[in-house]
Design an enzyme around this catalytic site. Structure first.
Site, mmCIF file in Angstrom:
data_model
loop_
_atom_site.group_PDB
_atom_site.id
_atom_site.type_symbol
_atom_site.label_atom_id
_atom_site.label_comp_id
_atom_site.label_asym_id
_atom_site.label_seq_id
_atom_site.Cartn_x
_atom_site.Cartn_y
_atom_site.Cartn_z
ATOM 1 N N GLY A 47 0.821 -1.224 0.000
ATOM 2 C CA GLY A 47 0.000 0.000 0.000
ATOM 3 C C GLY A 47 0.842 1.257 0.000
ATOM 4 N N ALA A 55 -1.714 -2.032 2.952
ATOM 5 C CA ALA A 55 -2.649 -2.180 1.829
ATOM 6 C C ALA A 55 -4.019 -2.610 2.332
ATOM 7 C CB ALA A 55 -2.112 -3.210 0.835
ATOM 8 N N THR A 75 -7.360 -0.495 13.188
ATOM 9 C CA THR A 75 -8.119 0.758 13.092
ATOM 10 C C THR A 75 -9.073 0.981 14.261
ATOM 11 O OG1 THR A 75 -9.948 1.768 11.864
ATOM 12 C CG2 THR A 75 -9.640 -0.572 11.524
ATOM 13 N N GLU A 134 -11.935 1.838 13.880
ATOM 14 C CA GLU A 134 -13.243 1.326 13.455
ATOM 15 C C GLU A 134 -13.584 0.019 14.175
ATOM 16 O OE1 GLU A 134 -15.646 2.590 11.068
ATOM 17 O OE2 GLU A 134 -14.477 4.383 11.461
ATOM 18 N N TYR A 150 -16.065 -3.365 6.563
ATOM 19 C CA TYR A 150 -14.648 -2.995 6.659
ATOM 20 C C TYR A 150 -14.107 -3.352 8.049
ATOM 21 C CZ TYR A 150 -10.674 0.198 7.504
ATOM 22 O OH TYR A 150 -9.456 0.738 7.856
ATOM 23 N N LYS A 167 -11.251 -5.997 9.173
ATOM 24 C CA LYS A 167 -10.056 -5.550 9.898
ATOM 25 C C LYS A 167 -9.913 -6.269 11.245
ATOM 26 C CE LYS A 167 -7.749 -2.318 7.583
ATOM 27 N NZ LYS A 167 -6.296 -2.261 7.440
HETATM 28 P P1 NAP Z 1 -5.301 4.537 1.401
HETATM 29 O O1 NAP Z 1 -4.786 5.906 1.119
HETATM 30 O O2 NAP Z 1 -6.651 4.171 0.929
HETATM 31 O O3 NAP Z 1 -4.234 3.498 0.780
HETATM 32 C C1 NAP Z 1 -4.541 2.138 0.673
HETATM 33 C C2 NAP Z 1 -3.422 1.443 -0.079
HETATM 34 O O4 NAP Z 1 -3.771 0.064 -0.210
HETATM 35 C C3 NAP Z 1 -3.189 1.972 -1.502
HETATM 36 O O5 NAP Z 1 -1.825 1.955 -1.782
HETATM 37 C C4 NAP Z 1 -3.908 0.951 -2.357
HETATM 38 O O6 NAP Z 1 -3.398 0.833 -3.659
HETATM 39 C C5 NAP Z 1 -3.599 -0.314 -1.575
HETATM 40 N N1 NAP Z 1 -4.484 -1.422 -1.919
HETATM 41 C C6 NAP Z 1 -5.832 -1.444 -1.913
HETATM 42 N N2 NAP Z 1 -6.287 -2.658 -2.292
HETATM 43 C C7 NAP Z 1 -5.197 -3.402 -2.565
HETATM 44 C C8 NAP Z 1 -4.996 -4.729 -3.022
HETATM 45 N N3 NAP Z 1 -6.021 -5.545 -3.306
HETATM 46 N N4 NAP Z 1 -3.738 -5.172 -3.166
HETATM 47 C C9 NAP Z 1 -2.677 -4.372 -2.933
HETATM 48 N N5 NAP Z 1 -2.804 -3.095 -2.513
HETATM 49 C C10 NAP Z 1 -4.047 -2.630 -2.324
HETATM 50 O O7 NAP Z 1 -5.252 4.229 2.953
HETATM 51 P P2 NAP Z 1 -4.420 4.968 4.121
HETATM 52 O O8 NAP Z 1 -5.269 6.047 4.673
HETATM 53 O O9 NAP Z 1 -3.068 5.228 3.670
HETATM 54 O O10 NAP Z 1 -4.418 3.815 5.228
HETATM 55 C C11 NAP Z 1 -3.382 2.848 5.288
HETATM 56 C C12 NAP Z 1 -3.868 1.658 6.088
HETATM 57 O O11 NAP Z 1 -4.220 2.069 7.398
HETATM 58 C C13 NAP Z 1 -5.076 0.958 5.533
HETATM 59 O O12 NAP Z 1 -4.947 -0.410 5.821
HETATM 60 C C14 NAP Z 1 -6.233 1.533 6.338
HETATM 61 O O13 NAP Z 1 -7.310 0.633 6.380
HETATM 62 C C15 NAP Z 1 -5.575 1.719 7.685
HETATM 63 N N6 NAP Z 1 -6.072 2.795 8.544
HETATM 64 C C16 NAP Z 1 -6.159 4.066 8.062
HETATM 65 C C17 NAP Z 1 -6.562 5.088 8.917
HETATM 66 C C18 NAP Z 1 -6.661 6.513 8.443
HETATM 67 O O14 NAP Z 1 -7.316 7.300 9.133
HETATM 68 N N7 NAP Z 1 -6.024 6.874 7.354
HETATM 69 C C19 NAP Z 1 -6.875 4.795 10.243
HETATM 70 C C20 NAP Z 1 -6.741 3.485 10.700
HETATM 71 C C21 NAP Z 1 -6.325 2.490 9.844
HETATM 72 P P3 NAP Z 1 -3.987 1.717 -4.885
HETATM 73 O O15 NAP Z 1 -3.301 3.048 -4.770
HETATM 74 O O16 NAP Z 1 -3.569 0.933 -6.063
HETATM 75 O O17 NAP Z 1 -5.463 1.803 -4.684
HETATM 76 O O1 G4F Z 2 -13.829 10.256 6.493
HETATM 77 P P1 G4F Z 2 -14.590 9.004 6.687
HETATM 78 O O2 G4F Z 2 -15.061 8.304 5.464
HETATM 79 O O3 G4F Z 2 -13.698 8.083 7.582
HETATM 80 P P2 G4F Z 2 -14.016 6.787 8.488
HETATM 81 O O4 G4F Z 2 -15.282 6.137 8.082
HETATM 82 O O5 G4F Z 2 -13.895 7.207 9.901
HETATM 83 O O6 G4F Z 2 -12.838 5.814 8.078
HETATM 84 C C1 G4F Z 2 -11.482 6.263 8.032
HETATM 85 O O7 G4F Z 2 -10.904 6.199 9.319
HETATM 86 C C2 G4F Z 2 -10.829 4.871 9.873
HETATM 87 C C3 G4F Z 2 -10.225 4.998 11.277
HETATM 88 O O8 G4F Z 2 -11.251 5.153 12.208
HETATM 89 C C4 G4F Z 2 -9.966 4.020 8.961
HETATM 90 F F1 G4F Z 2 -9.842 2.762 9.468
HETATM 91 C C5 G4F Z 2 -10.589 3.954 7.574
HETATM 92 O O9 G4F Z 2 -9.706 3.228 6.710
HETATM 93 C C6 G4F Z 2 -10.731 5.379 7.033
HETATM 94 O O10 G4F Z 2 -9.441 5.905 6.833
HETATM 95 O O11 G4F Z 2 -15.887 9.295 7.586
HETATM 96 C C7 G4F Z 2 -15.794 9.906 8.851
HETATM 97 C C8 G4F Z 2 -17.197 10.242 9.365
HETATM 98 C C9 G4F Z 2 -18.193 9.096 9.275
HETATM 99 O O12 G4F Z 2 -18.957 9.039 10.452
HETATM 100 C C10 G4F Z 2 -19.099 9.466 8.111
HETATM 101 O O13 G4F Z 2 -20.422 8.985 8.242
HETATM 102 O O14 G4F Z 2 -17.712 11.284 8.542
HETATM 103 C C11 G4F Z 2 -19.048 10.981 8.217
HETATM 104 N N1 G4F Z 2 -19.386 11.654 6.963
HETATM 105 C C12 G4F Z 2 -20.324 12.649 6.847
HETATM 106 N N2 G4F Z 2 -20.422 13.020 5.585
HETATM 107 C C13 G4F Z 2 -18.886 11.413 5.744
HETATM 108 C C14 G4F Z 2 -19.540 12.279 4.861
HETATM 109 N N3 G4F Z 2 -17.920 10.554 5.320
HETATM 110 C C15 G4F Z 2 -17.598 10.564 3.998
HETATM 111 N N4 G4F Z 2 -16.612 9.747 3.555
HETATM 112 N N5 G4F Z 2 -18.239 11.380 3.095
HETATM 113 C C16 G4F Z 2 -19.218 12.255 3.474
HETATM 114 O O15 G4F Z 2 -19.774 12.988 2.662
#
Ligand code: NAP
Ligand code: G4F
Length: 363
Positions: A9, A82, A128, A130, A152, A156
């Site tokens: 990823g 990823a 996460t 979540e 999701y 996870k």
């Molecule tokens: P992101 O920007 O959506 O990046 C996800 C990465 O996973 C991308 O490089 C994507 O590749 C790759 N990927 C998706 N499906 C794949 C597959 N089938 N095989 C190989 N690679 C694949 O996510 P992020 O925000 O950086 O988050 C990184 C990780 O932390 C994720 O596991 C996410 O669930 C977790 N996480 C994120 C947050 C947050 O707030 N950001 C919080 C808690 C946990 P492509 O570019 O090709 O799509």
């Molecule tokens: O920005 P979100 O889509 O993030 P969410 O669902 O919290 O998930 C992200 O954080 C997680 C960690 O807790 C990661 F594991 C996950 O991979 C991802 O990075 O939504 C945040 C909140 C939700 O409650 C959603 O219902 O915002 C609310 N929301 C309100 N309006 C919206 C919108 N979310 C999105 N995406 N788009 C809207 O228009």
């Protein structure tokens, strides 16, 4: 000895920041990418061509590709980032999400074992907040019961538990970071924070009229992604493999995020009405710039996330106040103001170019 790390990823938000961090520490960094008909490598374009940065095709749903890359580079550290990471998308693609986010983790662990790296390779798993889902305790820490509330989160949860299982069953150094939401100027454009900062910039520059959002009352504990990737690295440098909550310990609603983002572009919002009828009104012009659309409601939504990062502060030296909420929103808004301006300049240049081509001025 140069340390070798693999980031799955690497093209994502966190992967790109982590790659920069590890390269800065002198690592040989390998990342997995997927074939796409368009180029989605924008976040790592500046790293390509560097001598210690290498890319390999692999997919989390394809054991052979993972085995091949792990067997080839024999990493000392794997950061498994990823995932199909969008919660709302997981309701539409639950099987794909399970395959990548749940079974994919198992594939990595088994590939490490099959390559004979059980005791030499350390693994970080991106868990996460979540997992807490329909929260049973506020704030949430490492002992809070999980109650996943989306396909999701359920996927996870499997990833989280299989990592713990391999740690106990085979003595592997694998651990999970339970990271709360972390955002940045590189955040995907359909996550709520980036959707808001981009819309605020576009509305300010006359490129968009309105922003449609879902649940405005949802609480999140939002931090800066660049700070969070440091913790991933710290977890793998620990003496023992342990799981940690990484969060700021402060929460805000989507509405608050929205108000502040618009404030930074010079638009003061007043929210009036309730539920689906709530609207964000520009105080100066009286125009409605934010509306609620049920299209962005989720079948089940996680509405009260607040992390307690005490263990990470104590044991990893984590500083939850490094980048404040206000600073985070400002960083994102400023970057999007620049992006929208650049898009406009690009459009202007393209328009002129078309005209010049038509007139035969440019050939
Ligand atoms: P992101 O920007 O959506 O990046 C996800 C990465 O996973 C991308 O490089 C994507 O590749 C790759 N990927 C998706 N499906 C794949 C597959 N089938 N095989 C190989 N690679 C694949 O996510 P992020 O925000 O950086 O988050 C990184 C990780 O932390 C994720 O596991 C996410 O669930 C977790 N996480 C994120 C947050 C947050 O707030 N950001 C919080 C808690 C946990 P492509 O570019 O090709 O799509
Ligand atoms: O920005 P979100 O889509 O993030 P969410 O669902 O919290 O998930 C992200 O954080 C997680 C960690 O807790 C990661 F594991 C996950 O991979 C991802 O990075 O939504 C945040 C909140 C939700 O409650 C959603 O219902 O915002 C609310 N929301 C309100 N309006 C919206 C919108 N979310 C999105 N995406 N788009 C809207 O228009």
């Amino acid at each position: 000895m140069v340390r070798v790390a693999l980031i799955t990823g690497v093209t994502g938000q966190d992967g790109s920041f982590l790659a920069e961090l590890l390269l800065g520490k002198g690592y040989e960094v390998h990342g997995t990418i997927r074939r796409s008909s368009v180029d989605f490598r924008e976040r790592i374009a500046h790293l390509e061509g560097q001598p210690h940065f290498h890319l390999h095709y692999a997919d989390m749903s394809d054991s052979m590709s993972l085995l091949q890359v792990i067997g080839l580079i024999r990493p000392q550290e794997i950061y498994n980032l990823a995932a199909q990471s969008h919660v709302q998308v997981s309701f539409d693609a639950p099987e794909f999400t399970a395959n990548v986010d749940a079974t994919g983790v198992l594939r990595i662990l088994e590939a490490v074992r099959l390559c004979g790296l059980t005791h030499s390779c350390r693994i970080y798993q991106a868990s996460t907040s979540e997992l807490y889902g329909k929260v049973e305790q506020i704030p949430q820490n490492e002992d809070t019961p999980f109650h996943p509330y989306s396909p999701y989160a359920v996927a996870k949860l499997y990833g989280h538990w299989i990592v713990r299982e391999y740690r106990e069953a085979y003595g592997m150094f694998c651990c999970a970071g339970i990271l709360f939401n972390h955002e940045s100027e590189r955040r995907g454009e359909t996550f709520v924070t980036r959707k808001i900062t981009l819309a605020a910039a576009r509305i300010r520059q006359g490129k968009q009229k309105k922003l449609y959002l879902g649940n405005l009352s949802s609480y999140r504990d939002w931090g800066y992604a660049k700070d969070y990737v440091e913790c991933m690295w710290l977890m793998l440098q620990n003496i023992k493999p342990e799981d940690y909550v990484i969060a700021t310990g402060k929460q805000h609603t989507v509405r608050e995020f929205c108000r502040l983002a618009f404030h930074y572009v010079g638009i003061e919002l007043e929210f009036v009405g309730e539920g689906v009828d709530e609207k964000g009104v520009d105080r100066r012009s009286g125009e409605i710039v934010v509306e609620v659309s049920p299209d962005f409601y989720r079948p089940t939504d996680v509405v009260n996330l607040l992390g307690d990062p005490s263990k990470a502060c104590r044991e990893l030296g984590w500083n939850p106040e490094k980048t404040s909420f206000e600073e985070l929103v400002r960083i994102m808004v400023e970057a999007d103001m620049v992006k929208v301006t650049a898009e406009q300049v690009g459009e202007h240049v393209r328009t002129n170019l078309t005209e010049y081509l038509e007139k035969g001025i440019v050939k």
